[in-house]
Scaffold this motif. Sequence first.
Motif, PDB file in Angstrom:
ATOM      1  N   THR A 617       1.224  -1.634  -0.155  1.00  0.00           N
ATOM      2  CA  THR A 617       0.001  -0.134   0.319  1.00  0.00           C
ATOM      3  C   THR A 617       1.503   1.088  -0.035  1.00  0.00           C
ATOM      4  O   THR A 617       1.717   1.323   0.452  1.00  0.00           O
ATOM      5  CB  THR A 617      -0.490  -0.750   1.053  1.00  0.00           C
ATOM      6  N   ASP A 645      -0.126  -0.142  -4.394  1.00  0.00           N
ATOM      7  CA  ASP A 645      -1.851  -1.260  -4.711  1.00  0.00           C
ATOM      8  C   ASP A 645      -2.320  -0.097  -4.129  1.00  0.00           C
ATOM      9  O   ASP A 645      -1.752   0.898  -3.262  1.00  0.00           O
ATOM     10  CB  ASP A 645      -1.295  -1.964  -3.800  1.00  0.00           C
ATOM     11  N   ASP A 646      -3.530   0.069  -4.683  1.00  0.00           N
ATOM     12  CA  ASP A 646      -4.401   0.882  -4.013  1.00  0.00           C
ATOM     13  C   ASP A 646      -3.949   2.301  -4.081  1.00  0.00           C
ATOM     14  O   ASP A 646      -4.173   3.424  -3.439  1.00  0.00           O
ATOM     15  CB  ASP A 646      -4.687   1.514  -2.661  1.00  0.00           C
ATOM     16  N   THR A 649      -4.936   6.804  -2.629  1.00  0.00           N
ATOM     17  CA  THR A 649      -5.352   6.975  -1.574  1.00  0.00           C
ATOM     18  C   THR A 649      -4.879   6.703  -0.809  1.00  0.00           C
ATOM     19  O   THR A 649      -5.677   8.034   0.732  1.00  0.00           O
ATOM     20  CB  THR A 649      -6.483   5.260  -1.580  1.00  0.00           C
ATOM     21  N   ASP A 668      -6.899   2.819  -7.891  1.00  0.00           N
ATOM     22  CA  ASP A 668      -8.117   2.385  -6.477  1.00  0.00           C
ATOM     23  C   ASP A 668      -9.193   1.960  -7.333  1.00  0.00           C
ATOM     24  O   ASP A 668      -9.499   3.218  -8.528  1.00  0.00           O
ATOM     25  CB  ASP A 668      -7.756   2.903  -5.273  1.00  0.00           C
ATOM     26  N   ARG A 669      -9.869   1.221  -6.665  1.00  0.00           N
ATOM     27  CA  ARG A 669     -10.772   0.573  -7.182  1.00  0.00           C
ATOM     28  C   ARG A 669     -12.459   2.128  -7.555  1.00  0.00           C
ATOM     29  O   ARG A 669     -13.019   1.876  -8.317  1.00  0.00           O
ATOM     30  CB  ARG A 669     -11.402  -0.511  -6.984  1.00  0.00           C
ATOM     31  N   SER A 670     -11.782   2.866  -5.977  1.00  0.00           N
ATOM     32  CA  SER A 670     -12.589   3.881  -6.078  1.00  0.00           C
ATOM     33  C   SER A 670     -13.268   4.735  -7.103  1.00  0.00           C
ATOM     34  O   SER A 670     -14.122   5.649  -7.411  1.00  0.00           O
ATOM     35  CB  SER A 670     -11.947   4.169  -4.498  1.00  0.00           C
ATOM     36  N   GLU A 703      -7.764  -1.529 -11.530  1.00  0.00           N
ATOM     37  CA  GLU A 703      -8.158  -2.827 -10.521  1.00  0.00           C
ATOM     38  C   GLU A 703      -9.696  -2.586  -9.907  1.00  0.00           C
ATOM     39  O   GLU A 703     -10.330  -0.472 -10.892  1.00  0.00           O
ATOM     40  CB  GLU A 703      -7.612  -2.262  -8.810  1.00  0.00           C
TER      41      GLU A 703
END
Length: 747
Positions: A617, A645-646, A649, A668-670, A703
């Motif tokens: 992260t 990752d991510d 965020t 990030d998927r958001s 993602e």
Amino acid sequence: MSGRVGLVAAGLVVLGEALWLVARLPGAALVSDLGAVAVASWATLACVGVARRHPTPLRRFWTLLAVTMALAALGRTVWTVERLGGMELPHTPLVGAIFTAGIVAGAAALLSSLAAPHTLVGQVRTLLDGVIVGLALIPICWLVVFRDVAAADLADPLRTFALLYPMFDLMQLTILVAVAGPSRRRWRPLTAIGASLAIRAVADTVYVSLYAHGSYTPGYPIDVCWPLSYLLIGAATRYPPPADCDGGDETAEPPLPPWWRVALPYLPVGGAIVAVVLARRPTGQTPHLIFLGMMTLLGVLALRQGLAANENLRLVARLRRLAYCDQLTGLPNRLTFNRRLRRALRDEVPVAVLLLDLDGFKQVNDRFGHASGDRLLASIAERMRNAVGGDGMIARLGGDEFAVLVDGDRPVPPERLAERLLAVLQPLPGEEDLGVHPSASIGIAEYGAHHTSHTDLLRDADIAMYAAKAAGKSAYRTCTPALREEAVSRAELIADLRRAVDEGQLHLEFQPIVDLATGTVRSAEALVRWRHPRLGVLQPAAFLPLAEETGLILPVDRWVIQEACRAAAAWRKHAPEVTVAVNIAAAHLRRPDLIDTVTTATAVAGLSPHALTLELTESALIEGSEAVLDRLRQLRELGVGIAIDDFGTGYSALSYLHRIPATELKVDRSFVARLDAEDPRAYATVDMVNRLAAAFDLAVVAEGVETGAQHAAVTAIGCLQGQGWRYGRPTALPELLAALTPVDVTH
């Protein structure tokens, strides 16, 4: 240089006087007097000079010694003048007063030395110790000196009261031994001064004995001892001041005195009692001086014991403060809090406990040091004390944890008290600049029928406090049956998790990461699942946070790396280009054995390190130290990929991209999820990440791609790889092997 010349000259005077007196040359009495005056005068000047040169804490000591030597020179001068005027031995009140004043000044000098007690009580106690020893030795000296002196001769007060001079000498010597004995700072001048006092005590004792027996005449060889004692005082000025003459660490605990130091003032008393019995005259009467001395001794002993009793009471009070009070904040400590809580429960009065844990306080210690952290703790404790006021008792339990006890009739509800505490913990003007001013998470528990002891109440307050932390910190929560049940379940889950790795309850599923242009699987992310024997299959969100809190994440991570490497080695026989990605916790990243874990896992599985990517992260990477960055560089040198990752965020500190040896960014998927709504900001964010990755020569993985619209958007932006349900759900290894054929990404 002049000081050395003066010392040599004074030494020659003493040596010349000694030879003159031993040889019984004419004018021995005058030579004795002049020699003593000359050496005492030189010692006076030497003490004055060193008082000017030495630091302030030593000036009083040397000034008082200069006064002592000046009075010795003056007394000997008056003695000489009166003797030349026709008095054989001028024991006049004037001479006695001058010599006595010198003794008082000498005692004051010793009590002002660096090694002496700094408190008035300590100085008085030391002085009384000297007086006790001196008075106790009067009957002993009487027995030794006057044992064969005729009773008629003892009627002369000059013969008997001359014993006071040796007594004063021994008093000063006792004071010196008392102040220098337990000291941690050995200062060599005190040794020279002690030798001076010992020589003077011997000289005065021999003089009194000779005089009492009528065999002393001026110019006797013993006379050289007085200028010799003055010479040693002057020689003591040659030593440099101690390195810690500023007093050293005032907070340091003084050393424990040796046993003989405690017994010192009492050891001669037994000998004095025996001497009183032996010194009685045949008529059964005790000499007046001995009687007066013993009465004075009893009075001084009573005063000394009174001081000792007072000191013991102060020590007991101090020990109580140390036992029941927190030394940093002045608040009651854990022991006091628990005693008060148990007493309130025994009295069966309404009881509530507020448990406070400061949020982010560790950052203060890490950024500004523990001294700044201690100052902040003291300041916060004072604010909270004022906020609680008389509505409860606040205590520091340890570290950054505090507690408030509210018992009896409570005019203020515990929730209102928690609100007041949170309000006073808001940063004061100027404290916002620190950026790490801690808030607090507060848990409240009220005593009820389900509590069997004070530990149950504290446990519930602790449960509520952690609920407040989970709610976003700087908040309070009251313990409820639901929170209590949740905490019990959480504890049971942690206990089960400890057995999960050893009992083979964990398994891996793999989600493909595909090439967006062709649908070819390029990699697969290993995702851990827990087949709980009672709760069924648990997703990572249900147990990995607990694993990170308890440190169980380390064995879980090691198992995942090993199993993922074995699985990748198996599928690369069918698809040699497909790699594996494994998530690594921040705690594992900080461990020096991470490299050994990775190399061992790849070697055992027969997998090339180039086929493994570690996903970390963004926040874990940015919080990493230089050692962490160096560890990542070593992994890259082995060929292991590093994925952030991510991304987006966390802190998004772009400067870290220059230092982190990353190989890819995972959007990030958001952000991807909002592409369905044609959110221009989400589109711009993903586009910015893609451009940023291109600038740093990093691969990009989008993602959470679940819909065709999201796929079209990330493809249009230029992302080369994607991951999500659109391309395949997490699946077991056999199903993944079947999915290694290209995926149709156009529908």
